[in-house]
Enzyme design. Structure first.
Site, PDB file in Angstrom:
ATOM      1  N   ASP A  58       7.637  83.204  75.170  1.00 51.73           N
ATOM      2  CA  ASP A  58       8.141  81.830  75.316  1.00 51.73           C
ATOM      3  C   ASP A  58       8.361  81.538  76.796  1.00 51.73           C
ATOM      4  O   ASP A  58       8.796  82.411  77.540  1.00 51.73           O
ATOM      5  CB  ASP A  58       9.462  81.697  74.535  1.00 51.73           C
ATOM      6  CG  ASP A  58       9.787  80.256  74.188  1.00 51.73           C
ATOM      7  OD1 ASP A  58       9.953  79.448  75.126  1.00 51.73           O
ATOM      8  OD2 ASP A  58       9.878  79.936  72.986  1.00 51.73           O
ATOM      9  N   PHE A  61      10.483  76.222  77.883  1.00 54.44           N
ATOM     10  CA  PHE A  61      10.401  74.793  78.218  1.00 54.44           C
ATOM     11  C   PHE A  61      11.377  74.009  77.343  1.00 54.44           C
ATOM     12  O   PHE A  61      12.202  73.246  77.838  1.00 54.44           O
ATOM     13  CB  PHE A  61       8.958  74.288  78.044  1.00 54.44           C
ATOM     14  CG  PHE A  61       8.832  72.804  78.211  1.00 54.44           C
ATOM     15  CD1 PHE A  61       9.421  72.148  79.298  1.00 54.44           C
ATOM     16  CD2 PHE A  61       8.131  72.028  77.283  1.00 54.44           C
ATOM     17  CE1 PHE A  61       9.324  70.772  79.443  1.00 54.44           C
ATOM     18  CE2 PHE A  61       8.027  70.652  77.423  1.00 54.44           C
ATOM     19  CZ  PHE A  61       8.634  70.027  78.500  1.00 54.44           C
ATOM     20  N   LEU A  98       3.396  79.237  67.643  1.00 55.09           N
ATOM     21  CA  LEU A  98       4.251  78.053  67.535  1.00 55.09           C
ATOM     22  C   LEU A  98       4.508  77.388  68.883  1.00 55.09           C
ATOM     23  O   LEU A  98       5.188  76.353  68.932  1.00 55.09           O
ATOM     24  CB  LEU A  98       5.612  78.453  66.923  1.00 55.09           C
ATOM     25  CG  LEU A  98       5.751  78.417  65.394  1.00 55.09           C
ATOM     26  CD1 LEU A  98       4.718  79.276  64.703  1.00 55.09           C
ATOM     27  CD2 LEU A  98       7.145  78.861  64.981  1.00 55.09           C
ATOM     28  N   ASN A 124      -6.217  81.305  74.032  1.00 53.52           N
ATOM     29  CA  ASN A 124      -5.718  82.639  74.387  1.00 53.52           C
ATOM     30  C   ASN A 124      -5.245  83.414  73.156  1.00 53.52           C
ATOM     31  O   ASN A 124      -5.506  84.609  73.025  1.00 53.52           O
ATOM     32  CB  ASN A 124      -4.585  82.531  75.419  1.00 53.52           C
ATOM     33  CG  ASN A 124      -5.132  82.186  76.802  1.00 53.52           C
ATOM     34  OD1 ASN A 124      -6.294  82.481  77.104  1.00 53.52           O
ATOM     35  ND2 ASN A 124      -4.319  81.557  77.629  1.00 53.52           N
ATOM     36  N   TYR A 170      -0.333  65.261  72.048  1.00 51.73           N
ATOM     37  CA  TYR A 170       0.132  66.164  70.994  1.00 51.73           C
ATOM     38  C   TYR A 170      -0.815  66.125  69.792  1.00 51.73           C
ATOM     39  O   TYR A 170      -1.318  67.158  69.354  1.00 51.73           O
ATOM     40  CB  TYR A 170       1.540  65.735  70.599  1.00 51.73           C
ATOM     41  CG  TYR A 170       2.219  66.611  69.563  1.00 51.73           C
ATOM     42  CD1 TYR A 170       2.654  67.900  69.881  1.00 51.73           C
ATOM     43  CD2 TYR A 170       2.456  66.140  68.280  1.00 51.73           C
ATOM     44  CE1 TYR A 170       3.302  68.695  68.938  1.00 51.73           C
ATOM     45  CE2 TYR A 170       3.102  66.922  67.333  1.00 51.73           C
ATOM     46  CZ  TYR A 170       3.524  68.193  67.664  1.00 51.73           C
ATOM     47  OH  TYR A 170       4.176  68.961  66.724  1.00 51.73           O
ATOM     48  N   GLU A 188     -16.380  84.187  65.305  1.00 51.76           N
ATOM     49  CA  GLU A 188     -15.866  85.512  65.704  1.00 51.76           C
ATOM     50  C   GLU A 188     -15.178  86.245  64.562  1.00 51.76           C
ATOM     51  O   GLU A 188     -14.571  87.284  64.771  1.00 51.76           O
ATOM     52  CB  GLU A 188     -14.872  85.357  66.882  1.00 51.76           C
ATOM     53  CG  GLU A 188     -15.403  84.559  68.075  1.00 51.76           C
ATOM     54  CD  GLU A 188     -16.499  85.295  68.847  1.00 51.76           C
ATOM     55  OE1 GLU A 188     -16.757  86.481  68.544  1.00 51.76           O
ATOM     56  OE2 GLU A 188     -17.096  84.669  69.751  1.00 51.76           O
ATOM     57  N   THR A 200      10.788  68.593  60.236  1.00 48.36           N
ATOM     58  CA  THR A 200      11.674  69.693  59.854  1.00 48.36           C
ATOM     59  C   THR A 200      12.966  69.605  60.663  1.00 48.36           C
ATOM     60  O   THR A 200      12.939  69.202  61.830  1.00 48.36           O
ATOM     61  CB  THR A 200      10.957  71.035  60.138  1.00 48.36           C
ATOM     62  OG1 THR A 200       9.693  71.014  59.479  1.00 48.36           O
ATOM     63  CG2 THR A 200      11.762  72.219  59.649  1.00 48.36           C
TER      64      THR A 200
END
Ligand code: NAD
Ligand code: UDP
Ligand code: UDP
Length: 343
Positions: A58, A61, A98, A124, A170, A188, A200
């Site tokens: 993380d 941010f 996430l 990534n 987003y 792949e 949520t």
């Protein structure tokens, strides 16, 4: 156990006595990107309680160390300060991806960074999954449906998104994240899961999150006017965070590879929701209409037949129960903030 939000490892140890691990659950290495955020930290708790090794990556941010501080020092837990836009070389069995700001004010604050996080960051994680042969679950969103023309929204609906509007960084970022997932799966042979998460809420939401649940509860607690953006006839359907965590874990464990909606199908207008919060908090706040926000989706409600059929999942927590816990959490946060200001 879901009734409390423990803050110390001792409280977890006490809670663990009553916790029964699901049958067939095996010890494995789990990575959670965005694990210091609201949803991620609840997922961390659940995976730690099940006895897994958990690595959180993380960049803080919108997340906070405080959300996972009760695990710091535990031998199965590792917290890496890492921006997912940069490559990450670790060895894991399962990846819950996430990392991404989720609230509109947060993701609009730096739209370019939001796009990079959801595209380069997702590449990534898919690259990592490919190298180590891990399963990867991508946290997508109901925002892929945009301002929907189909109601409620099934996973087969392709959506209605403005590609150059303020929410596009987003919405389109998440749509590309989904496209990337299926490209890596096809090309792949990466084992992917895609969760389309609907609104949520719950404890550990950020105080300045700017989303409707935290805004309304804080406004009501502070006896400030409750702000409805626009006419208030737009709708949302709210799920409690423990239900979402159940759904994410069930999806990861399943063999189902297409996108799955995870949300609570009980729908309210924002106007109704404001009155509910006002009644629940029980203070004399007024409710006022302010300017509408651009491109605000007008209706949103998940069709959860797929999750029911393939995961045997549906939400269990009634809205009022979840809201009560969340109000209690925000009361404590406000007291903490006042205490910090005094000292
Ligand atoms: P959050 O903002 O509380 O958590 C996001 C976490 O990601 C934070 O800890 C943040 O610091 C981290 N992060 C952001 N950019 C990063 C980067 N470049 N590198 C590393 N870490 C980074 O939000 P949340 O509500 O917990 O959302 C979690 C995920 O679920 C997000 O992907 C979001 O899009 C998705 N989602 C959430 C909701 C909801 O209602 N909460 C709805 C739909 C989808
Ligand atoms: N990557 C990573 N961790 C890994 C393996 C790959 O972060 O363990 C990143 C790597 O930096 C690359 C991306 O994932 O940019 C995509 O990997 P892939 O193997 O698909 O692409 P390539 O390396 O061939 O460009
Ligand atoms: N909203 C509102 N007042 C607020 C915050 C949000 O009326 O103080 C409305 C917003 O316009 C939207 C709904 O509540 O129609 C949900 O907004 P939120 O930002 O929580 O999430 P979204 O589903 O739009 O991503």
């Amino acid at each position: 156990f879901n009734d409390i939000v423990p803050h110390t490892t001792h409280q977890y140890a006490a809670a663990q006595v009553n916790e029964i691990s699901p049958p067939g659950d095996i010890h494995s290495f789990q990575e959670i990107t965005g694990g210091a955020g609201f949803v991620g930290s609840h997922l961390v708790d659940r995976l730690m309680m099940a006895g897994h090794e958990v690595i959180v990556a993380d960049n803080f941010f919108t997340g906070r160390k405080q959300n996972v501080e009760h695990w710091i020092g535990h031998e199965n837990f590792e917290l890496i300060h890492h921006d997912i836009v940069n490559p990450l070389y670790i060895e894991v069995d399962e990846i819950y991806h996430l990392a991404s700001p989720a609230s509109p004010p947060h993701y609009m604050y730096n739209p370019v960074k939001t796009i990079k996080t959801n595209t380069v960051g997702t590449i990534n994680m898919l690259g990592l999954a490919k190298r180590v042969g891990a399963k990867v679950l991508i946290a997508s969103t109901s925002e892929v449906y945009g301002d929907p023309e189909v109601h409620p929204q099934p996973e087969s609906y392709w959506g209605h998104v403005n590609p150059i509007g303020p929410r596009a960084c987003y919405d389109e970022g998440k749509r590309v994240a989904e496209t990337l997932s299926y490209a890596y799966a096809k090309q792949e042979k990466v084992d992917v899961r895609v969760a389309r998460i609907f609104n949520t809420f719950g404890p550990r939401m950020h105080m300045d999150d700017g989303r409707v649940v935290s805004n309304f509860i804080l406004q009501a607690l502070k006896n400030e006017p409750i702000t409805i953006y626009g006419h208030g006839k737009q709708t949302r359907s709210f799920q409690y965070v423990s239900d979402l965590v159940d759904g994410l874990i069930a999806l990861m464990a399943s063999n189902y590879t297409l996108p799955v909606n995870l949300g609570n199908p009980t729908e309210y207008t924002i106007e109704e929701f404001a009155s509910m919060i006002k009644r629940l908090v029980g203070r004399p706040s007024t409710i006022k209409q302010v300017a509408a926000v651009e491109d605000d989706p007008q209706r949103r409600k998940p069709d959860i037949s797929r999750a029911k059929k393939y995961l045997g999942w549906e939400p269990k927590v009634p809205l009022m129960d979840g809201l009560q816990k969340t109000v209690h959490y925000f009361e404590e946060e406000l007291q903490r903030a006042t205490h910090d200001q005094r000292n």
